[in-house]
Design a protein around this motif. Sequence first.
Motif, PDB file in Angstrom:
ATOM      1  N   GLN A   4       0.838  -1.193   0.000  1.00  0.00           N
ATOM      2  CA  GLN A   4       0.000   0.000   0.000  1.00  0.00           C
ATOM      3  C   GLN A   4       0.878   1.250   0.000  1.00  0.00           C
ATOM      4  OE1 GLN A   4      -2.201  -1.591   3.603  1.00  0.00           O
ATOM      5  NE2 GLN A   4      -3.882  -0.522   2.593  1.00  0.00           N
ATOM      6  N   LEU A   5       0.280   2.337  -0.444  1.00  0.00           N
ATOM      7  CA  LEU A   5       0.937   3.637  -0.445  1.00  0.00           C
ATOM      8  C   LEU A   5       0.053   4.608   0.324  1.00  0.00           C
ATOM      9  CD1 LEU A   5       3.484   5.065  -1.655  1.00  0.00           C
ATOM     10  CD2 LEU A   5       2.004   5.845  -3.503  1.00  0.00           C
ATOM     11  N   PHE A   6       0.651   5.307   1.278  1.00  0.00           N
ATOM     12  CA  PHE A   6      -0.089   6.234   2.132  1.00  0.00           C
ATOM     13  C   PHE A   6       0.431   7.654   1.922  1.00  0.00           C
ATOM     14  CE2 PHE A   6       0.023   2.081   4.076  1.00  0.00           C
ATOM     15  CZ  PHE A   6      -1.288   1.866   4.484  1.00  0.00           C
ATOM     16  N   THR A   7      -0.448   8.625   2.066  1.00  0.00           N
ATOM     17  CA  THR A   7      -0.074  10.024   1.859  1.00  0.00           C
ATOM     18  C   THR A   7      -0.359  10.836   3.117  1.00  0.00           C
ATOM     19  OG1 THR A   7      -0.570   9.879  -0.505  1.00  0.00           O
ATOM     20  CG2 THR A   7      -0.445  12.086   0.455  1.00  0.00           C
ATOM     21  N   LEU A   8       0.659  11.534   3.591  1.00  0.00           N
ATOM     22  CA  LEU A   8       0.518  12.471   4.697  1.00  0.00           C
ATOM     23  C   LEU A   8       0.592  13.893   4.142  1.00  0.00           C
ATOM     24  CD1 LEU A   8       2.917  10.856   7.369  1.00  0.00           C
ATOM     25  CD2 LEU A   8       0.479  10.389   6.965  1.00  0.00           C
ATOM     26  N   THR A   9      -0.265  14.760   4.643  1.00  0.00           N
ATOM     27  CA  THR A   9      -0.279  16.156   4.198  1.00  0.00           C
ATOM     28  C   THR A   9      -0.384  17.086   5.405  1.00  0.00           C
ATOM     29  OG1 THR A   9      -2.688  16.113   3.945  1.00  0.00           O
ATOM     30  CG2 THR A   9      -1.377  15.616   1.987  1.00  0.00           C
ATOM     31  N   ASN A  10      -0.023  18.354   5.194  1.00  0.00           N
ATOM     32  CA  ASN A  10      -0.285  19.375   6.209  1.00  0.00           C
ATOM     33  C   ASN A  10      -0.849  20.623   5.542  1.00  0.00           C
ATOM     34  OD1 ASN A  10       1.872  20.794   5.101  1.00  0.00           O
ATOM     35  ND2 ASN A  10       3.235  20.552   6.866  1.00  0.00           N
ATOM     36  N   GLN A  11      -1.101  21.644   6.352  1.00  0.00           N
ATOM     37  CA  GLN A  11      -1.782  22.842   5.850  1.00  0.00           C
ATOM     38  C   GLN A  11      -0.893  23.691   4.954  1.00  0.00           C
ATOM     39  OE1 GLN A  11      -0.976  21.975   9.046  1.00  0.00           O
ATOM     40  NE2 GLN A  11      -1.349  23.717  10.409  1.00  0.00           N
ATOM     41  N   ASN A  12       0.396  23.348   4.846  1.00  0.00           N
ATOM     42  CA  ASN A  12       1.323  24.104   4.004  1.00  0.00           C
ATOM     43  C   ASN A  12       1.517  23.457   2.635  1.00  0.00           C
ATOM     44  OD1 ASN A  12       1.813  25.749   6.324  1.00  0.00           O
ATOM     45  ND2 ASN A  12       3.261  24.203   7.048  1.00  0.00           N
ATOM     46  N   ASN A  13       0.645  22.485   2.322  1.00  0.00           N
ATOM     47  CA  ASN A  13       0.705  21.733   1.062  1.00  0.00           C
ATOM     48  C   ASN A  13       1.890  20.783   0.980  1.00  0.00           C
ATOM     49  OD1 ASN A  13      -1.652  22.916  -0.057  1.00  0.00           O
ATOM     50  ND2 ASN A  13      -0.455  24.725  -0.636  1.00  0.00           N
TER      51      ASN A  13
END
Length: 337
Positions: A4-13
């Motif tokens: 699987q591939l997971f994506t983490l993001t934050n409010q700064n793109n």
Amino acid sequence: MKLQLFTLTNQNNMKVTITNLGGRVVSIFVPDKNGKMVDVALGYDNLQCYLKDNEPYFGAIIGRYGNRIAKGKFSLGNKEYRLEINNGPNALHGGSDGFHNKVWQAEQIDDHVLILGLFSPDGEGGYPGNLNVKVTYSLTPENALKIDYEAETDKKTIINLTNHSYFNLDGEGNLSISDHVLTIDADHIVEVDETAIATGNLLTVENTPFDFRKPKSIGNHIDDEHQQIRFGQGYDHTFVFNKKEGLEKVASIYSDKTGINLDVFTEEPGLQLYTGNFLDGKDKDGKNGNPYPHRSGFCLETQHFPDSPNQPNFPSTVLNVGETYNTTTIYQFGIHQ
């Protein structure tokens, strides 16, 4: 378990992708000085490529023991343990079936946090003890990728976990990291022999190519006529931090081209600086078809020292029953001022 591939993001793109195959960091998109998003992590577009022979550990969690153990053996108490010999006469990075090749259990808590778990049975790779490992990746509002490592065992064992991400702050696929400006708060390195194994001695960085106590470009002295440089074919050495115990900033590196800066914080006593000396550009499967030639990426692997189980004067890597292995490293990105 499926890959699987997971994506983490934050409010700064900022965006980080991680696969449960080896717990590998696949990409790290951060803003450059013009606000353009740049992927600063080397790797592959196809997860199957990470299973190739001689794949250089792109982005992987390394275990049970990061770095080299002399002649693939060590003793605990009166018992000698033997490991796979997979790097010249020595054992490296947990062997061919180390944590970098395992499919980890994965649970994404939210947009910012991914928890990975792994059970390593007693005797796997030659190491004693049933080991339960947890690695938590967190992407913070401060554009930091935080890595928390935990482990427990039911038999006295050794452990030295690290992350083997290759960075290029000009963007993955750029040809060289030689002009990156690096600072490391270390007065000493671990001396190695011609097989890259620790001798047990620490060498001062004073008046050597290893003095990064003040900012300087990686390429300034990387080919100097110095025995340690020759043995590593460039930088492939553990720097011994000046810091005390606890989580502290230990290194910084930036690119003038993009303005991207990376600060490293860790609880570990050392850092393996590796400058991609064995990348050769022959692998054409890099992201976007990029070949990743010689010295097109660098690693800042926070860890205990190589061959510590055979070096009583080094900080211990023994994990006892009832103890919890617990350590944190943070890679924080920003714009160089």
